[in-house]
Structures are given as structure tokens and as C-alpha cells.
Design a protein around this motif. Structure first.
Motif, mmCIF file in Angstrom:
data_model
loop_
_atom_site.group_PDB
_atom_site.id
_atom_site.type_symbol
_atom_site.label_atom_id
_atom_site.label_comp_id
_atom_site.label_asym_id
_atom_site.label_seq_id
_atom_site.Cartn_x
_atom_site.Cartn_y
_atom_site.Cartn_z
ATOM 1 N N THR A 134 6.810 50.033 34.196
ATOM 2 C CA THR A 134 6.782 48.814 34.997
ATOM 3 C C THR A 134 7.077 49.204 36.433
ATOM 4 O O THR A 134 7.423 50.353 36.721
ATOM 5 N N THR A 135 6.968 48.244 37.327
ATOM 6 C CA THR A 135 7.316 48.498 38.718
ATOM 7 C C THR A 135 8.028 47.278 39.279
ATOM 8 O O THR A 135 7.750 46.145 38.880
ATOM 9 N N ASP A 136 8.958 47.560 40.175
ATOM 10 C CA ASP A 136 9.709 46.486 40.826
ATOM 11 C C ASP A 136 9.944 46.868 42.289
ATOM 12 O O ASP A 136 9.342 47.835 42.771
ATOM 13 N N ASP A 137 10.796 46.144 42.972
ATOM 14 C CA ASP A 137 11.055 46.424 44.385
ATOM 15 C C ASP A 137 11.646 47.807 44.632
ATOM 16 O O ASP A 137 11.542 48.343 45.728
ATOM 17 N N GLU A 138 12.256 48.384 43.601
ATOM 18 C CA GLU A 138 12.837 49.722 43.718
ATOM 19 C C GLU A 138 11.818 50.820 43.435
ATOM 20 O O GLU A 138 12.092 51.985 43.649
ATOM 21 N N GLY A 139 10.645 50.451 42.893
ATOM 22 C CA GLY A 139 9.611 51.433 42.596
ATOM 23 C C GLY A 139 9.250 51.447 41.122
ATOM 24 O O GLY A 139 9.590 50.527 40.375
ATOM 25 N N PRO A 140 8.576 52.497 40.662
ATOM 26 C CA PRO A 140 8.162 52.579 39.257
ATOM 27 C C PRO A 140 9.348 52.883 38.346
ATOM 28 O O PRO A 140 10.340 53.486 38.770
ATOM 29 N N TRP A 141 9.200 52.480 37.071
ATOM 30 C CA TRP A 141 10.236 52.699 36.074
ATOM 31 C C TRP A 141 9.570 52.926 34.728
ATOM 32 O O TRP A 141 8.550 52.312 34.418
ATOM 33 N N ALA A 142 10.116 53.813 33.915
ATOM 34 C CA ALA A 142 9.603 54.056 32.560
ATOM 35 C C ALA A 142 10.757 53.980 31.574
ATOM 36 O O ALA A 142 11.873 54.412 31.873
ATOM 37 N N SER A 202 13.774 43.602 23.599
ATOM 38 C CA SER A 202 14.561 44.310 24.605
ATOM 39 C C SER A 202 15.478 43.327 25.327
ATOM 40 O O SER A 202 15.357 42.107 25.163
ATOM 41 N N GLN A 203 16.352 43.873 26.127
ATOM 42 C CA GLN A 203 17.242 43.054 26.946
ATOM 43 C C GLN A 203 16.462 42.486 28.131
ATOM 44 O O GLN A 203 15.763 43.218 28.825
ATOM 45 N N ARG A 204 16.602 41.202 28.363
ATOM 46 C CA ARG A 204 15.952 40.584 29.515
ATOM 47 C C ARG A 204 16.507 41.131 30.826
ATOM 48 O O ARG A 204 15.810 41.170 31.832
ATOM 49 N N SER A 205 17.757 41.558 30.811
ATOM 50 C CA SER A 205 18.395 42.045 32.035
ATOM 51 C C SER A 205 18.121 43.529 32.305
ATOM 52 O O SER A 205 18.534 44.052 33.339
ATOM 53 N N SER A 206 17.406 44.204 31.385
ATOM 54 C CA SER A 206 17.057 45.607 31.627
ATOM 55 C C SER A 206 16.124 45.678 32.838
ATOM 56 O O SER A 206 15.517 44.679 33.239
ATOM 57 N N ARG A 207 15.991 46.846 33.407
ATOM 58 C CA ARG A 207 15.129 46.981 34.587
ATOM 59 C C ARG A 207 13.688 46.579 34.245
ATOM 60 O O ARG A 207 13.047 45.850 35.004
ATOM 61 N N HIS A 208 13.181 47.029 33.088
ATOM 62 C CA HIS A 208 11.806 46.644 32.724
ATOM 63 C C HIS A 208 11.725 45.156 32.391
ATOM 64 O O HIS A 208 10.729 44.513 32.698
ATOM 65 N N GLY A 209 12.760 44.581 31.806
ATOM 66 C CA GLY A 209 12.771 43.145 31.526
ATOM 67 C C GLY A 209 12.709 42.315 32.798
ATOM 68 O O GLY A 209 11.968 41.325 32.877
ATOM 69 N N ARG A 210 13.469 42.734 33.793
ATOM 70 C CA ARG A 210 13.438 42.031 35.092
ATOM 71 C C ARG A 210 12.090 42.210 35.784
ATOM 72 O O ARG A 210 11.564 41.268 36.378
ATOM 73 N N ALA A 211 11.502 43.404 35.693
ATOM 74 C CA ALA A 211 10.195 43.649 36.322
ATOM 75 C C ALA A 211 9.111 42.802 35.656
ATOM 76 O O ALA A 211 8.248 42.244 36.336
ATOM 77 N N ILE A 212 9.170 42.683 34.341
ATOM 78 C CA ILE A 212 8.190 41.864 33.621
ATOM 79 C C ILE A 212 8.329 40.407 34.031
ATOM 80 O O ILE A 212 7.332 39.717 34.267
#
Length: 165
Positions: A18-26, A43-53
């Protein structure tokens, strides 16, 4: 198609990007196949990928067996639109039952409500847009890491037929 079906059908984990304001994440994620173009995961909604989604709904992924020799590797890569199913009890139930969480038994109302009412835990659906497998000819001839596009609908239809769904 058969190679993609084999890879998806014989593995339980994927790398989700996924990607967010901080950049890509795997992240490594366990997945379940449901539908003709869909992978689900919890998954956790608060995880980095959950927030990016939640922010942009875009994802990509790779499914592969990391235990084989490099010359034997098969992999599937995909792009997807992803979303949290929210409190959709029927989709939560299907994921619990098909993921093995319920050991082949119907999901109890208590199990469904536990996820449905958990503000942190979410069931996410990846709707596959594009899918690719390794181009074995290019790899064998010149060690070029090229891809061949495959139809996700046909790949998943084969998995469903193999599983008797």
C-alpha cells in the motif's frame, strides 16, 4: 492460468503493498479466496496498511513460495482496489468459514459479532484488477524477469471449481 491457480491455491500468505503520505509499505498477510476476483484478509484497521486502505483504497500484492530454488519459483503479482467490509455480517461469516478459522464448521453468531463489533479488527476485500505470472520463457532464455498477464476471473473460477464451490 494453471500456474497462477497453483500459486494462489497452494499458498496462504501474500505480500500486500500500500502507499500513504509516508510512502510505500509492504506487509505479510494471510488471505482467503472468495469470489471470482476477490481475496479477503483480516487485519487491524489501525495498522499502516489498514489506514492506507481507508485513505485511498489502492493496493498491490505478490503471492509466492519462498522455499523453492530460484529456478523453480512461481509467483503471482496483482493490483487491486481494497476496502473494509465494515459490519457486513454475511461477508464476515464467509471469511471466517472459508479461511479455516472455524475448522470447517459454520461460523457462530458470537464469532461473527466479535469481529463485527471490534472497532480495531476489520475484514478487508481485495478486488483484483490486473494479475501477472512470471514469463518462464524470458526467464529461461535470458534471465529477464518479465511478466505475462492473466485473467483473474478465469484464475479464480478454476480455484472455485477445484474446491467444489
Amino acid at each position: 492460468m494453471d500456474r497462477a491457480r497453483e500459486v494462489i491455491g497452494s499458498n496462504k500468505y501474500m505480500t500486500l503493498a500500500t502507499t500513504d503520505d509516508e510512502g510505500p509499505w509492504a506487509a505479510g498477510i494471510a488471505f482467503t479466496v472468495i469470489g471470482l476476483r476477490e481475496l479477503y484478509f483480516i487485519s487491524q484497521r489501525s495498522s499502516r496498511h489498514g489506514r492506507a486502505i481507508a485513505a485511498n483504497g489502492l493496493a498491490a500484492g505478490a503471492i509466492f513460495n519462498s522455499t523453492v530454488a530460484p529456478d523453480d519459483v512461481e509467483s503471482v503479482q496483482f493490483s487491486a482496489v481494497c476496502r473494509d467490509v465494515g459490519d457486513d455480517a454475511e461477508q464476515i461469516r464467509r471469511v471466517l468459514e472459508l479461511s479455516g478459522t472455524c475448522a470447517g464448521e459454520p461460523a457462530s453468531e458470537e464469532e461473527v459479532r466479535r469481529i463485527e463489533n471490534d472497532p480495531e479488527k476489520g475484514v478487508f476485500i481485495l478486488q483484483i484488477q490486473d494479475m501477472y505470472v512470471l514469463d518462464q520463457v524470458a526467464w529461461a532464455e535470458s534471465q529477464i524477469d518479465a511478466r505475462e498477464q492473466v485473467d483473474p476471473g478465469l484464475v479464480f473460477a478454476g480455484i472455485w471449481r477445484e474446491n467444489g464451490e
